[in-house]
Design a protein around this motif. Sequence first.
Motif, PDB file in Angstrom:
ATOM      1  N   TYR A  79      -0.874  -4.850  -8.635  1.00 52.43           N
ATOM      2  CA  TYR A  79       0.306  -4.056  -8.280  1.00 52.43           C
ATOM      3  C   TYR A  79      -0.154  -2.824  -7.508  1.00 52.43           C
ATOM      4  CZ  TYR A  79       3.039  -7.010 -11.316  1.00 52.43           C
ATOM      5  OH  TYR A  79       3.671  -8.093 -11.884  1.00 52.43           O
ATOM      6  N   LEU A  80       0.320  -2.717  -6.281  1.00 51.70           N
ATOM      7  CA  LEU A  80      -0.016  -1.603  -5.401  1.00 51.70           C
ATOM      8  C   LEU A  80       1.287  -0.968  -4.938  1.00 51.70           C
ATOM      9  CD1 LEU A  80      -2.684  -3.578  -3.350  1.00 51.70           C
ATOM     10  CD2 LEU A  80      -3.139  -1.886  -5.121  1.00 51.70           C
ATOM     11  N   ARG A  83       2.952   1.820  -0.330  1.00 43.11           N
ATOM     12  CA  ARG A  83       3.088   0.868   0.786  1.00 43.11           C
ATOM     13  C   ARG A  83       1.869   0.895   1.718  1.00 43.11           C
ATOM     14  NH1 ARG A  83       6.081  -3.621   2.271  1.00 43.11           N
ATOM     15  NH2 ARG A  83       6.078  -3.768   4.516  1.00 43.11           N
ATOM     16  N   TRP A  86      -1.099  -0.764  -0.054  1.00 42.22           N
ATOM     17  CA  TRP A  86      -0.836  -2.209  -0.078  1.00 42.22           C
ATOM     18  C   TRP A  86      -1.126  -2.814   1.291  1.00 42.22           C
ATOM     19  CZ3 TRP A  86       2.964  -4.987   2.634  1.00 42.22           C
ATOM     20  CH2 TRP A  86       3.100  -6.325   2.253  1.00 42.22           C
ATOM     21  N   GLN A  87      -0.614  -2.198   2.353  1.00 39.26           N
ATOM     22  CA  GLN A  87      -0.802  -2.738   3.698  1.00 39.26           C
ATOM     23  C   GLN A  87      -2.275  -2.750   4.090  1.00 39.26           C
ATOM     24  OE1 GLN A  87       1.701  -4.231   5.772  1.00 39.26           O
ATOM     25  NE2 GLN A  87      -0.294  -4.973   6.475  1.00 39.26           N
ATOM     26  N   ALA A  89      -4.775  -3.122   2.042  1.00 41.47           N
ATOM     27  CA  ALA A  89      -5.398  -4.216   1.285  1.00 41.47           C
ATOM     28  C   ALA A  89      -5.103  -5.565   1.943  1.00 41.47           C
ATOM     29  CB  ALA A  89      -4.918  -4.207  -0.164  1.00 41.47           C
ATOM     30  N   VAL A  90      -3.860  -5.763   2.369  1.00 36.46           N
ATOM     31  CA  VAL A  90      -3.473  -7.001   3.059  1.00 36.46           C
ATOM     32  C   VAL A  90      -4.260  -7.127   4.364  1.00 36.46           C
ATOM     33  CG1 VAL A  90      -1.576  -8.154   4.273  1.00 36.46           C
ATOM     34  CG2 VAL A  90      -1.189  -7.167   1.998  1.00 36.46           C
ATOM     35  N   SER A 111       8.040  -9.198  -2.504  1.00 37.82           N
ATOM     36  CA  SER A 111       7.433  -7.877  -2.310  1.00 37.82           C
ATOM     37  C   SER A 111       5.917  -7.950  -2.253  1.00 37.82           C
ATOM     38  CB  SER A 111       7.836  -6.941  -3.456  1.00 37.82           C
ATOM     39  OG  SER A 111       9.218  -6.727  -3.465  1.00 37.82           O
ATOM     40  N   GLY A 112       5.396  -9.116  -1.969  1.00 42.47           N
ATOM     41  CA  GLY A 112       3.950  -9.255  -1.981  1.00 42.47           C
ATOM     42  C   GLY A 112       3.442 -10.293  -1.017  1.00 42.47           C
ATOM     43  N   LEU A 125      -1.131  -9.631  -3.931  1.00 46.02           N
ATOM     44  CA  LEU A 125      -1.083  -8.196  -3.715  1.00 46.02           C
ATOM     45  C   LEU A 125       0.398  -7.842  -3.688  1.00 46.02           C
ATOM     46  CD1 LEU A 125      -3.815  -7.792  -0.969  1.00 46.02           C
ATOM     47  CD2 LEU A 125      -4.050  -7.594  -3.453  1.00 46.02           C
ATOM     48  N   GLN A 126       0.855  -7.236  -4.763  1.00 42.50           N
ATOM     49  CA  GLN A 126       2.284  -6.968  -4.963  1.00 42.50           C
ATOM     50  C   GLN A 126       2.578  -5.512  -4.641  1.00 42.50           C
ATOM     51  OE1 GLN A 126       4.334  -9.248  -5.330  1.00 42.50           O
ATOM     52  NE2 GLN A 126       6.130  -8.579  -6.410  1.00 42.50           N
ATOM     53  N   ASN A 127       3.473  -5.281  -3.692  1.00 44.31           N
ATOM     54  CA  ASN A 127       3.869  -3.933  -3.315  1.00 44.31           C
ATOM     55  C   ASN A 127       4.963  -3.481  -4.261  1.00 44.31           C
ATOM     56  OD1 ASN A 127       5.505  -2.355  -0.503  1.00 44.31           O
ATOM     57  ND2 ASN A 127       3.947  -1.518  -1.834  1.00 44.31           N
TER      58      ASN A 127
END
Length: 132
Positions: A79-80, A83, A86-87, A89-90, A111-112, A125-127
Amino acid sequence: MNLTNAHLRVARPTDKLVEIVKFYKDGLGFEVLYQFTDHDGFDDVMLGHKDAPYHLEFTHETNHCSGKAPTQENLLVFYLPDREVWQRAVTRLEEHGYKPIKSFNPYWDQSGKTFEDPDGYRVVLQNASWPP
């Protein structure tokens, strides 16, 4: 018994130790915390972050076939909520050649982003925050 302060080790075998380390270390930014070779026929790498309350352990036994993930629902979910974090990491995974895939459960696509490691186990990877 209270496990509130326990450190969690998630351990599993792999036939692709080098590729697995590349996915989690290079793709997700984990650090190699510990490793050994040929301990009673086992090679092992532990990956994580020094101060995190968890780490992942991957083992390979010579002359043993571990196989692939048994289902598409074997997930590690990170859970990140931020935003930008998270982005990044993606993007990091994508820059290392790992492309997002459609989740078996469509909830995770809302959301991921879901990625598959070299053994077929999935990382989401869940935003979002946890708890929700």
